[in-house]
Design an enzyme around this catalytic site. Structure first.
Site, PDB file in Angstrom:
ATOM      1  N   CYS A  94       0.811  -1.216   0.000  1.00  0.00           N
ATOM      2  CA  CYS A  94       0.000   0.000   0.000  1.00  0.00           C
ATOM      3  C   CYS A  94       0.849   1.273   0.000  1.00  0.00           C
ATOM      4  O   CYS A  94       1.462   1.591  -1.010  1.00  0.00           O
ATOM      5  CB  CYS A  94      -0.981  -0.025   1.165  1.00  0.00           C
ATOM      6  N   ARG A 128     -12.410   5.829  -2.652  1.00  0.00           N
ATOM      7  CA  ARG A 128     -11.473   4.772  -2.255  1.00  0.00           C
ATOM      8  C   ARG A 128     -11.917   3.441  -2.814  1.00  0.00           C
ATOM      9  O   ARG A 128     -13.115   3.172  -2.922  1.00  0.00           O
ATOM     10  CB  ARG A 128     -11.431   4.665  -0.728  1.00  0.00           C
ATOM     11  N   HIS A 195      -3.791  -5.847   1.695  1.00  0.00           N
ATOM     12  CA  HIS A 195      -3.653  -6.049   3.139  1.00  0.00           C
ATOM     13  C   HIS A 195      -4.291  -7.390   3.444  1.00  0.00           C
ATOM     14  O   HIS A 195      -4.619  -8.145   2.554  1.00  0.00           O
ATOM     15  CB  HIS A 195      -4.422  -4.977   3.911  1.00  0.00           C
TER      16      HIS A 195
END
Lengths: 247, 504
Positions: A94, A128, A195
């Site tokens: 990320c 997002r 993640h």
């Protein structure tokens, strides 16, 4: 045999359970009798990155990321580039992934320079990308060809000619939501938006990293296999769960 | 007319969902009523007579417990109250609570409204409600994917406070630097509460790295004083990654120095560079002493008619975070002008809020339910149950529905390693919920013997499995996330005779 892991900015870049990646590397090496040393490297330090076998660089919040960006460029940039060119294994997730690239373009059009170790560019997007991700990887991982994780990012990353994608998106958005690609591979450096954390539920990828890292110093290393019943069960469940949620 | 229709529909809906036992009817009535009359919140409050005082409680953790304590004290003082009691803290839940308490013509039969408000919903209600007191408990990583990051959560609160009327009093946790920073830029009068002195020597297992020797750790972002579990202590230790959300000063970026850390990033902090520091609390908790694993006693100082006075508190709840909840409730009641003696009695009477931590008897066995929804809260629960006994049976239920947060990676930030530090502490753990396999894997990597971990995604069957492993007189520890709590509590209730939470 000893595995020397550098954890970059563990104090600042440790959002979203990234600690789980370190635990996984540590445990999977230890279970095979490999000694592990973890060296935290943070603001103000300028080590020789070529001395590590594996570098882990996690994600952070915007505030921390700005602090880290400055420090990276002034104190760590050239050694980090040399290490990656020399085949040191890097896993960047990320924020760490974005920072290793050429630049990050803000919504106002300003280009914040990154380390420039990876031929990738990131620009701010509107909205997002949040949700479960499944990708099909091109890496010779053995076992399942899929990788699972959870993405949460507003940056849109585009790969340059020198990098290959980590995989093709089956469920989720990936690098930019357009080209169907996720993550990047350059030599032994791996960047990803996944993640989850990424390594516990993708034990084949964790082992791939450990194997690559050890082989650089110790010649071709073969890792004995582990009882991965629980890991693979979690992997399969996550793949099924992601497909169910998105269809 | 529209208001009248909205109230009728809301009331019928609440009645129907209760009648058919479809859960507590916590937010559906509000949702329907708002569709009929979008301005129902402000209309209801306008009609309240004579003047309804409102208290808004917001923050990451402790909203429900604090609201419940405030409500208990106010009830004890004879005031008529309305509160959104079942943790329904979004706009619709608040409206549902008001509809329940108003007459058909929209007259609210209450003196005080105690409203627990979710951080993101705060700005939708502050201007309408015109609260007397706005209480902010703390700011932790929680449900990151829903609201973005901690900085975003804080920004949401800050933005909402801009709309707060100047007549409101802002009551802030001085020990949380993020929360304390809300004081600047607000038009309201600001008061602080905080823990001043702490004695944890008696029976409370405090993290070794919290109270002592913190400065070095905070500055380096790492520490070296963890016990060696099977992870090499010199390398990865869990506390290195403890979620300290606010370690650096928002003004200048330097790391805070702490002379006392209570938990997480809360404590007595000071910035070595710009010298900004924790504000002196108007309501300090003094001599906080742990009474075994079962509770605390402490005193709360306050000023009354320019004389210094104090209130004695005896709290029957474990966990230092509950001291903050109790302290906040006491400070809030003092601001509302409740007499000292009433507060002391009301606090002593108050029990834990629904589901946050409660024990339910099933025959000769008991079930302890403790909500876990973020790393800090989870760590506190583990710390509490690990403080006594051994050979325990646990069920950990990890759901990833919207209200739980879709991203379950936070379980890797929980100090699960503490569960394996003493190998005889765990007899058996059942991993359950929509992400049962994820929690099982986390427990394996925390060093818990795989043989002791059992995966059963179905909550009812998991409960059955757990209960079967108990001997008479033993306790089953059930640690669910939010939506798992709502479901598994139903299953426990069927096996026992718990009061429904909307009547509790």
């Amino acid at each position: 045999m000893k595995l020397i892991i550098c954890h970059l900015y563990p104090d600042l870049m440790n959002t979203y359970g990234d600690r789980g990646n370190m635990i996984t590397l540590y445990k999977r090496a230890s279970w095979r009798g490999i000694e592990v040393e973890v060296i935290p490297v943070s603001i103000g330090e300028g080590p020789d990155f070529g001395a590590f076998d594996l570098i882990f660089f996690g994600g952070g919040q915007d505030k921390e990321q700005r602090l880290v960006c400055q420090d990276l460029i002034t104190l760590k940039r050239s050694s980090l580039i040399d290490a990656i060119e020399d085949g040191v294994v890097v896993l960047a997730v990320c924020g760490g992934y974005q920072l290793l690239g050429e630049y990050y373009r803000t919504p106002g059009g300003e280009e914040l320079p990154g380390v420039g170790a990876l031929d990738i560019r990131t620009e701010a997007g509107s909205g997002r990308f949040i949700g479960n991700v499944v990708i099909e990887s091109q890496l010779p991982l053995g076992g399942a060809p899929t990788m699972v994780g959870f993405e949460n990012h507003s940056g849109r990353t585009y790969l340059g000619d020198k990098t290959r994608p980590l995989g093709r998106v089956i469920v989720g958005h990936g690098n930019n939501g357009r080209d169907g690609l996720e993550g990047c591979v350059y030599k032994n450096a791996f960047g990803t938006y996944l993640h989850g954390p990424i390594l516990p539920k993708n034990p084949h990828f964790a082992d791939y990293l450990i194997q690559k890292a050890l082989s650089r110093r110790h010649g071709e290393v073969k890792l004995p296999s582990l009882d991965d019943g629980m890991e693979l069960r979690a992997h399969k469940a996550a793949v099924a769960h992601a497909r169910k949620c998105c269809h | 007319m529209r208001l009248w229709l909205a109230i009728i529909v809301g009331k019928i809906c609440a009645f129907a969902s209760r009648f058919f036992k479809r859960g507590g009817g916590s937010s559906l009535p509000g949702s329907l009523a708002r569709r009929i009359e979008p301005h129902i919140l402000i209309r209801l409050l306008e009609k309240a007579t004579p003047a309804l005082t409102s208290v808004i409680i917001t923050g990451s953790n402790g909203k429900t417990t604090t609201a419940r304590m405030v409500a208990e004290v106010l009830k004890h003082s004879g005031l008529r109250i309305v509160w959104n009691r079942s943790g329904a803290n979004m706009v619709n839940g608040i409206i549902s609570a008001l509809i329940e308490k108003c007459s058909i013509r929209g007259r609210l039969c209450a003196d005080v409204a105690v409203l627990e408000v979710d951080e993101a919903n705060l700005r939708h209600v502050v201007a309408d409600i015109k609260p007397g007191v706005i209480l902010v408990t703390n700011c932790f990583r929680d449900q990151l994917d829903r609201y973005g990051e901690v900085d975003t959560t804080l920004a949401l609160i800050r933005m909402a406070l801009k709309d707060a009327p100047p007549g409101s009093t802002l009551l802030l946790n001085a020990d949380d630097p993020l929360v304390a920073s809300l004081a600047s830029g607000s038009r309201c009068k600001t008061m602080f509460y905080g823990i001043e002195s702490l004695d944890l020597t008696s029976g409370y297992t405090q993290d070794r790295n919290t109270v002592t020797d913190m400065n070095a750790n905070m500055n380096m972002g790492m520490n070296t004083n963890m016990d060696a579990s099977d992870m090499n202590a010199s390398n990865i230790n869990a506390s290195e990654y403890l979620p300290h959300d606010a370690r650096s000063c928002p003004n200048c970026g330097a790391y805070y120095e702490y002379s006392l850390i209570t938990y997480g990033h809360l404590g007595k902090y000071r910035c070595p560079r710009c010298l900004s520091s924790r504000p002196a609390p108007d309501f300090p908790a003094l001599n906080v002493v742990a009474q075994g694993a079962h509770g605390f006693t402490f005193a709360v100082g306050f000023e009354h008619d320019s004389e210094y006075d104090s209130i004695g508190a005896s709290l029957g709840l474990p966990g230092l975070y509950n001291v903050y909840n109790c302290l906040a409730a006491i400070a809030c009641c003092l601001l509302l002008g409740i007499p000292k003696m009433i507060i002391e009695e009301g606090i002593a009477k108050s029990s834990s809020a629904f589901g946050r931590m409660e024990t339910i008897q099933i025959g000769d066995r008991s079930v302890l339910l403790a909500l876990v929804k973020n790393p800090v809260g989870f760590n506190e629960v583990i710390r509490t149950i690990a403080s006594e006994g051994s050979n325990k049976t646990l069920i950990v239920c990890l759901n990833d529905n919207f209200a739980d947060g879709r991203d379950v990676s936070w379980v890797w930030d929980v100090d699960m390693e503490r569960l394996s530090r003493n190998p005889s502490f765990i007899r058996s753990i059942v991993a359950s919920g929509t992400r049962a396999e994820d929690i099982a894997l986390r427990l394996k990597y925390a060093g818990i013997n795989q043989e002791k971990i059992c995966i059963e995604p179905d909550l009812d069957r998991a409960l059955e499995l757990g209960l079967r492993k108990l001997a008479p007189g033993e306790t089953l520890y059930v640690l669910p996330t939010y939506t798992a709590m709502l479901e598994i509590r139903e299953h426990v209730r069927r096996r026992s005779h718990v009061r429904e939470f909307w009547r509790a």
